[in-house]
Design a protein around this motif. Structure first.
Motif, PDB file in Angstrom:
ATOM      1  N   ILE A  43       0.863  -1.186   0.000  1.00  0.00           N
ATOM      2  CA  ILE A  43       0.000   0.000   0.000  1.00  0.00           C
ATOM      3  C   ILE A  43       0.900   1.238   0.000  1.00  0.00           C
ATOM      4  N   PRO A  44       0.349   2.431  -0.219  1.00  0.00           N
ATOM      5  CA  PRO A  44       1.197   3.620  -0.277  1.00  0.00           C
ATOM      6  C   PRO A  44       1.698   4.111   1.080  1.00  0.00           C
ATOM      7  N   THR A  54      -1.181   9.949  -8.466  1.00  0.00           N
ATOM      8  CA  THR A  54      -2.448   9.449  -7.944  1.00  0.00           C
ATOM      9  C   THR A  54      -2.878  10.274  -6.734  1.00  0.00           C
ATOM     10  N   THR A 114      -3.753  11.387  -3.124  1.00  0.00           N
ATOM     11  CA  THR A 114      -3.147  11.012  -1.845  1.00  0.00           C
ATOM     12  C   THR A 114      -3.811  11.749  -0.688  1.00  0.00           C
ATOM     13  N   ARG A 147      -5.779   4.508   2.811  1.00  0.00           N
ATOM     14  CA  ARG A 147      -5.088   3.621   1.872  1.00  0.00           C
ATOM     15  C   ARG A 147      -4.325   4.424   0.831  1.00  0.00           C
ATOM     16  N   ARG A 148      -4.703   5.642   0.598  1.00  0.00           N
ATOM     17  CA  ARG A 148      -4.080   6.437  -0.447  1.00  0.00           C
ATOM     18  C   ARG A 148      -3.097   7.475   0.115  1.00  0.00           C
ATOM     19  N   ASN A 203       0.225   8.875   1.524  1.00  0.00           N
ATOM     20  CA  ASN A 203       1.649   8.548   1.478  1.00  0.00           C
ATOM     21  C   ASN A 203       2.378   9.261   2.610  1.00  0.00           C
ATOM     22  N   GLU A 228       7.038   8.136  -8.984  1.00  0.00           N
ATOM     23  CA  GLU A 228       5.803   7.359  -9.073  1.00  0.00           C
ATOM     24  C   GLU A 228       5.582   6.990 -10.531  1.00  0.00           C
ATOM     25  N   THR A 233       6.469   1.172  -2.713  1.00  0.00           N
ATOM     26  CA  THR A 233       5.066   1.062  -2.322  1.00  0.00           C
ATOM     27  C   THR A 233       4.217   0.954  -3.585  1.00  0.00           C
ATOM     28  N   CYS A 234       2.963   0.610  -3.395  1.00  0.00           N
ATOM     29  CA  CYS A 234       2.057   0.646  -4.550  1.00  0.00           C
ATOM     30  C   CYS A 234       0.721   1.231  -4.120  1.00  0.00           C
ATOM     31  N   ASN A 235       0.005   1.696  -5.097  1.00  0.00           N
ATOM     32  CA  ASN A 235      -1.287   2.309  -4.906  1.00  0.00           C
ATOM     33  C   ASN A 235      -2.172   1.763  -6.016  1.00  0.00           C
TER      34      ASN A 235
END
Length: 190
Positions: free
Chosen positions: A60-61, A126, A128, A134-135, A137, A150, A184-186
């Motif tokens: 997750i971010p 994306t 944030t 969850r979004r 960072n 990113e 990390t990923c989103n």
């Protein structure tokens, strides 16, 4: 007076050149790391990890330094043959994923390189916002002097606009070179 203006202009130009070089170094390092990750070249990935700092991998971010383990260079380089299962902290701390390092990387970060349609240095592509944890960072809280790139993967079209995702590669200057300290990923949940 003219000498003073020329001196100030020279310093300004040097600062711009230094910043451009730093951005180029960050982007080049992140690009090479990403391509190594996508192709499964774990030895190449490990070459961008500092021996002392290690790397955190997050699905997750958000980075949870108290719960997410740091992996050392050798663990990434040798993950092809490592069968140890690790608990991967997710959105649900009571339900961690148990995967090998290799399986975790493949599940969360690997995709077809052509899906990445945009990238950005030190600017989020994306959303944030703080209203969706969850979004959110927190790179700068964990790594105050970090730089990041990113990479945004456009939706495949299979689920309309719902299956976009991004990978953030977080880098830090250590002894004059940039090293990857976290990934990390989103993504948009389907």
């Amino acid at each position: 007076m003219m000498k003073k203006k020329m001196y100030c202009l020279s310093i300004f130009i040097l600062c711009i050149c230094f910043c451009c070089k730093a951005s180029d170094d960050v982007k080049k390092t992140a690009d090479t790391f990403l391509h190594a990750m996508i192709s499964g070249d774990y030895v190449k990935m490990a070459s961008f990890i500092n021996d002392k700092e290690g790397i955190r991998l997050s699905p997750i971010p958000f980075i949870y330094p108290d719960f997410q383990r740091k992996f050392v260079k050798n663990e990434i380089a040798n993950c092809e043959s490592d069968t140890a299962l690790y608990d991967w902290f997710t959105d649900d701390p009571d339900n961690p994923d148990e995967l090998t390092i290799k399986d975790f990387i493949q599940r969360n970060y690997r995709c077809e390189a052509e899906r990445f349609s945009k990238d950005s240095i030190n600017t989020f592509i994306t959303s944030t916002g703080y209203d969706d944890s969850r979004r959110y960072n927190n790179f700068y809280e964990i790594y105050p002097k970090c730089k990041f790139v990113e990479y945004y993967a456009s939706p495949s079209g299979t689920y309309g606009e719902m299956d976009w995702f991004s990978v953030c590669i977080i880098l830090q200057a250590i002894d004059g070179d940039y090293y990857v300290v976290a990934v990390t990923c989103n993504y948009q949940g389907i």
